[in-house]
Design a protein around this motif. Structure first.
Motif, PDB file in Angstrom:
ATOM      1  N   HIS A   1       0.399  -1.256  -0.276  1.00 48.73           N
ATOM      2  CA  HIS A   1       0.022   0.330  -0.046  1.00 48.73           C
ATOM      3  C   HIS A   1       0.923   1.251  -0.209  1.00 48.73           C
ATOM      4  O   HIS A   1       1.653   1.357   0.993  1.00 48.73           O
ATOM      5  CB  HIS A   1      -0.813  -0.174   1.453  1.00 48.73           C
ATOM      6  CG  HIS A   1      -1.769   1.548   1.819  1.00 48.73           C
ATOM      7  ND1 HIS A   1      -2.597   1.631   0.221  1.00 48.73           N
ATOM      8  CD2 HIS A   1      -1.439   1.622   2.060  1.00 48.73           C
ATOM      9  CE1 HIS A   1      -3.280   2.827   1.172  1.00 48.73           C
ATOM     10  NE2 HIS A   1      -2.571   3.228   1.599  1.00 48.73           N
TER      11      HIS A   1
ATOM     12  N   PRO B   1       0.474   5.670   0.012  1.00 46.41           N
ATOM     13  CA  PRO B   1      -0.624   6.363  -0.100  1.00 46.41           C
ATOM     14  C   PRO B   1      -0.751   6.754  -1.777  1.00 46.41           C
ATOM     15  O   PRO B   1       0.268   7.205  -2.468  1.00 46.41           O
ATOM     16  CB  PRO B   1      -0.356   7.323   1.439  1.00 46.41           C
ATOM     17  CG  PRO B   1       1.100   7.329   0.856  1.00 46.41           C
ATOM     18  CD  PRO B   1       1.418   5.695   0.446  1.00 46.41           C
ATOM     19  N   TYR B   2      -1.961   8.031  -1.509  1.00 50.12           N
ATOM     20  CA  TYR B   2      -2.073   8.797  -3.265  1.00 50.12           C
ATOM     21  C   TYR B   2      -1.530  10.268  -2.248  1.00 50.12           C
ATOM     22  O   TYR B   2      -1.220  10.773  -1.557  1.00 50.12           O
ATOM     23  CB  TYR B   2      -3.487   9.215  -3.309  1.00 50.12           C
ATOM     24  CG  TYR B   2      -3.942   7.738  -3.962  1.00 50.12           C
ATOM     25  CD1 TYR B   2      -3.894   7.911  -5.364  1.00 50.12           C
ATOM     26  CD2 TYR B   2      -4.941   6.641  -3.040  1.00 50.12           C
ATOM     27  CE1 TYR B   2      -4.647   6.526  -5.659  1.00 50.12           C
ATOM     28  CE2 TYR B   2      -5.308   5.569  -4.166  1.00 50.12           C
ATOM     29  CZ  TYR B   2      -4.916   5.826  -4.983  1.00 50.12           C
ATOM     30  OH  TYR B   2      -5.437   4.734  -5.838  1.00 50.12           O
TER      31      TYR B   2
ATOM     32  N   ASP C   1      -2.575  12.468   0.149  1.00 53.33           N
ATOM     33  CA  ASP C   1      -1.814  12.401   1.804  1.00 53.33           C
ATOM     34  C   ASP C   1      -0.625  12.879   2.093  1.00 53.33           C
ATOM     35  O   ASP C   1      -0.597  13.210   3.618  1.00 53.33           O
ATOM     36  CB  ASP C   1      -1.482  10.670   1.818  1.00 53.33           C
ATOM     37  CG  ASP C   1      -3.184   9.363   1.370  1.00 53.33           C
ATOM     38  OD1 ASP C   1      -3.818  10.092   2.030  1.00 53.33           O
ATOM     39  OD2 ASP C   1      -2.449   9.165   1.713  1.00 53.33           O
TER      40      ASP C   1
ATOM     41  N   TYR D   1       8.692   5.940  -5.084  1.00 53.02           N
ATOM     42  CA  TYR D   1       7.342   6.614  -4.774  1.00 53.02           C
ATOM     43  C   TYR D   1       7.151   7.723  -3.641  1.00 53.02           C
ATOM     44  O   TYR D   1       6.823   9.330  -4.177  1.00 53.02           O
ATOM     45  CB  TYR D   1       5.795   5.557  -4.664  1.00 53.02           C
ATOM     46  CG  TYR D   1       5.191   6.727  -3.994  1.00 53.02           C
ATOM     47  CD1 TYR D   1       4.269   6.928  -6.083  1.00 53.02           C
ATOM     48  CD2 TYR D   1       4.018   6.467  -3.126  1.00 53.02           C
ATOM     49  CE1 TYR D   1       3.187   7.652  -5.240  1.00 53.02           C
ATOM     50  CE2 TYR D   1       2.942   7.653  -2.885  1.00 53.02           C
ATOM     51  CZ  TYR D   1       2.150   8.296  -4.619  1.00 53.02           C
ATOM     52  OH  TYR D   1       1.303   8.808  -3.977  1.00 53.02           O
TER      53      TYR D   1
ATOM     54  N   ASN E   1       0.395   0.431 -10.846  1.00 51.17           N
ATOM     55  CA  ASN E   1       0.974   0.964  -9.622  1.00 51.17           C
ATOM     56  C   ASN E   1      -0.489   1.756  -9.847  1.00 51.17           C
ATOM     57  O   ASN E   1      -0.063   3.536  -9.800  1.00 51.17           O
ATOM     58  CB  ASN E   1       1.724   0.968  -8.968  1.00 51.17           C
ATOM     59  CG  ASN E   1       1.419   1.731  -8.317  1.00 51.17           C
ATOM     60  OD1 ASN E   1       0.618   2.685  -7.456  1.00 51.17           O
ATOM     61  ND2 ASN E   1       2.915   1.845  -6.791  1.00 51.17           N
TER      62      ASN E   1
ATOM     63  N   GLN F   1      -1.878   4.563  -7.316  1.00 55.21           N
ATOM     64  CA  GLN F   1      -0.795   5.775  -7.166  1.00 55.21           C
ATOM     65  C   GLN F   1       0.151   6.308  -7.732  1.00 55.21           C
ATOM     66  O   GLN F   1       0.245   7.188  -7.673  1.00 55.21           O
ATOM     67  CB  GLN F   1      -0.373   5.191  -5.167  1.00 55.21           C
ATOM     68  CG  GLN F   1      -0.924   5.089  -4.372  1.00 55.21           C
ATOM     69  CD  GLN F   1      -1.469   3.746  -4.534  1.00 55.21           C
ATOM     70  OE1 GLN F   1      -1.141   2.636  -5.298  1.00 55.21           O
ATOM     71  NE2 GLN F   1      -2.661   2.823  -3.307  1.00 55.21           N
TER      72      GLN F   1
ATOM     73  N   SER G   1      -1.483   7.754 -11.078  1.00 53.42           N
ATOM     74  CA  SER G   1      -2.348   9.413 -10.126  1.00 53.42           C
ATOM     75  C   SER G   1      -1.438  10.327 -10.241  1.00 53.42           C
ATOM     76  O   SER G   1      -1.066  11.550 -10.250  1.00 53.42           O
ATOM     77  CB  SER G   1      -2.924   9.358  -9.006  1.00 53.42           C
ATOM     78  OG  SER G   1      -3.691   9.414  -8.373  1.00 53.42           O
TER      79      SER G   1
END
Length: 155
Positions: free
Chosen positions: A4, A6-7, A10, A80, A109, A111, A114
């Motif tokens: 996981h 975060p976007y 966050d 990331y 992926n 995230q 995005s």
């Protein structure tokens, strides 16, 4: 940290100063033997990258880059967070580079996809603003030049 991530949104919710101070105290307590997880927590998990203070964001990116170089097992997640940190700092080329490296490893992926959209949108927006600024400067220079030419002909 698992799979996981975060976007990007966050990263826009900074900690309260007292919460950040708890992380800073743990980081400083460990001194030169600071652990990777403590450094990571301070840099991102709940700390510096999320800050609204540019100097703290820069320190978070520096710490994450150090983790990326020294802890191969943490490279995937660091990609990331480095992309996100550089995005917040306005270093869009670096943000894109780290994000693309992650997308090379994990093409699906969400995230990272995005974040790529956010980076591209911001580059386009700032590129258009840059063109408008340059255009405005050119127009102003033309007006000033025209006035100077007009005044020099009168003499």
């Amino acid at each position: 940290m698992g799979d996981h991530l975060p976007y990007a949104a966050d990263a826009e919710s900074p900690l309260k100063p007292s919460e950040l101070q708890v992380l800073r105290a743990q980081f400083e307590k460990e001194g030169e033997f600071v652990g990777v997880q403590t450094k990571f927590n301070y840099a991102w998990e709940q700390g510096l990258i999320k800050s609204n203070a540019r100097v703290e964001q820069q320190e978070g990116v520096r710490l994450l880059a150090d983790i990326f170089r020294t802890a191969p097992e943490r490279r995937r997640e660091c990609l990331y967070y480095l992309a996100l940190g550089n995005f917040k700092l306005g270093n869009y080329a670096e943000a894109r580079r780290y994000n693309d490296l992650l997308l090379d490893k994990e093409p699906g992926n969400l995230q990272a996809e995005s974040l790529r959209t956010l980076i591209d949108d911001r580059v386009s927006k700032e590129g258009l603003m840059g063109v408008a600024i340059v255009g405005g400067i050119a127009v102003a220079a033309g007006i000033v030049g025209g006035l100077l030419m007009k005044n020099s002909r009168r003499r």
